[in-house]
Design an enzyme around this catalytic site. Sequence first.
Site, PDB file in Angstrom:
ATOM      1  N   HIS A 104       0.812  -1.215   0.000  1.00  0.00           N
ATOM      2  CA  HIS A 104       0.000   0.000   0.000  1.00  0.00           C
ATOM      3  C   HIS A 104       0.848   1.269   0.000  1.00  0.00           C
ATOM      4  O   HIS A 104       0.341   2.357  -0.274  1.00  0.00           O
ATOM      5  CB  HIS A 104      -1.005  -0.004   1.161  1.00  0.00           C
ATOM      6  CG  HIS A 104      -0.439   0.258   2.513  1.00  0.00           C
ATOM      7  ND1 HIS A 104      -0.174  -0.741   3.420  1.00  0.00           N
ATOM      8  CD2 HIS A 104      -0.097   1.403   3.135  1.00  0.00           C
ATOM      9  CE1 HIS A 104       0.287  -0.218   4.543  1.00  0.00           C
ATOM     10  NE2 HIS A 104       0.353   1.094   4.386  1.00  0.00           N
ATOM     11  N   ASP A 114       0.230  -7.674   1.458  1.00  0.00           N
ATOM     12  CA  ASP A 114       0.645  -6.284   1.682  1.00  0.00           C
ATOM     13  C   ASP A 114       2.170  -6.173   1.731  1.00  0.00           C
ATOM     14  O   ASP A 114       2.736  -5.475   2.567  1.00  0.00           O
ATOM     15  CB  ASP A 114       0.036  -5.699   2.956  1.00  0.00           C
ATOM     16  CG  ASP A 114       0.102  -4.169   2.966  1.00  0.00           C
ATOM     17  OD1 ASP A 114       0.317  -3.581   1.883  1.00  0.00           O
ATOM     18  OD2 ASP A 114      -0.032  -3.575   4.046  1.00  0.00           O
ATOM     19  N   SER A 137       4.547   2.752   7.759  1.00  0.00           N
ATOM     20  CA  SER A 137       4.292   1.553   6.973  1.00  0.00           C
ATOM     21  C   SER A 137       5.489   1.185   6.105  1.00  0.00           C
ATOM     22  O   SER A 137       6.069   2.031   5.432  1.00  0.00           O
ATOM     23  CB  SER A 137       3.077   1.762   6.065  1.00  0.00           C
ATOM     24  OG  SER A 137       1.895   1.744   6.812  1.00  0.00           O
TER      25      SER A 137
END
Length: 488
Positions: free
Chosen positions: A213, A246, A329
């Site tokens: 992402h 992910d 992230s």
Amino acid sequence: MSTENEGSAVPPAPGPHPAPPAPHPNPAVPPAPDYEPTAGRPTAPDAPIGPSDAAGPPGAPGASGPGADAGQSSTWWSADGGQRPGGPGEGQGGQGGPGGPWGTAPVPPSGPSERKPRGLVAAMLAAVLVAGAIGGGIGFWAADRESDGSDTTTVSAYGNPKTESRAPGSVSSIANKTLPSVVTIEAQGNNGESGTGTGFVYDKQGHILTNNHVVASAADNGKLTATFSNGKRYTAEVVGRAQGYDVAVVKLKNAAGAKLDPLPLGNSDRVAVGDATVAIGAPFGLSGTVTTGIVSAKKRPVASSDGGGGNASYMSALQTDASINPGNSGGPLLNADGGVIGINSAIQSAGNGSGLGESQQSGSIGLGFAIPINQAKNVAEQLIKTGQPIYPVIEATVSTKDSANGATIASNGSGGSPAVVPGGPADKAGLKSGDVITKLDDMAIDSGPTLISEIWTHQPGDKVTLTYKRGGKVSKADVTLGKRKGDS
């Protein structure tokens, strides 16, 4: 993130100060013997060391929200313990007030010497009382003398060398070794969508490991850059990405001059609850941010989304209370040895009590989730070799709604297809629509996302035992996992 300044209010500039008054005569406590400073004594260099010595990084707009400067007014402590406001040159390496934070006050000039044969203890007591009475004014008086160009004598202490050392295994030691191999990733899509995240050096060929992402917006002919802690910036390209896991791998372009030191990988299977953790990333665009915590849970089923309308990602995550925010992230979650045990990927949102992921713009509430590195490594190797991920599957569609009772096999698959694929692993094991799967081996299954995340910790060809309910009866079935290539 607060932008309020913190610190003491600045007092008005002091005016001229008269000489300190002599203590009131007391027959029981005679005055201290007078003395004079040595003429021509050289002054030690002033070294005001205050909180303003370390300037924080400016806030920067991040992928998921604007950054903000956390301003803080500067103060330092005079030799007598009084607090003074820091100004230009104070605490910034320039000329400041007399003495450092642990310095001593300059010796005040004395009047004519008058020595009386009194007891030594009484004389020392008088000196202490006098210093206590006028101590609050010494700092300002000394500053006035220095501004007039008069000589002052200061003694500066720089702390205990033992406390300033960085022992191997300390957080500062881990950060010092890790930060040069952590990059801030900026992704810019052709449609104007952009994002900021983190990644880390995976190998000496220039591969960077991060979240899907983080780079998704730039995956289709967008712009991707990676900036190292030394400020060097490189363009990059997506090698492969796995939406379901992910996980993504990008590679630096023209990285001949880059110093590529891959981070050592730990063993996420051996992590225990309570183990220390260190998280590194760029929360809200603040690159090189280091936070600490512990592993607060293992095998936490997490279904997260980047808010872009794509399919959810599933992980059997490591949970940590280390502060993780939007922009963290893709960054490494490290153990106490500095080994990577996970990739920071999602946070629990406090907005509605149920959302996971970074799309809701909430800050850390102490519930962060990382993809175990053992799983991420397997996915990364697949992406580097083929550009596509491989998923283990049972070829049965299960409900993704939380039920707390188990994973229920749906009535139909996508587009009206059978929920249990004919000839697939679930079909061969005798599973049917309506069956409620409650265990995978010894792992309790409370929902569809939990089943999916647990299956994806395995490899195609692995044999697992599923416990399920049908019509009130509990049964078991041995299933050999099949495989699916790609995210489609």
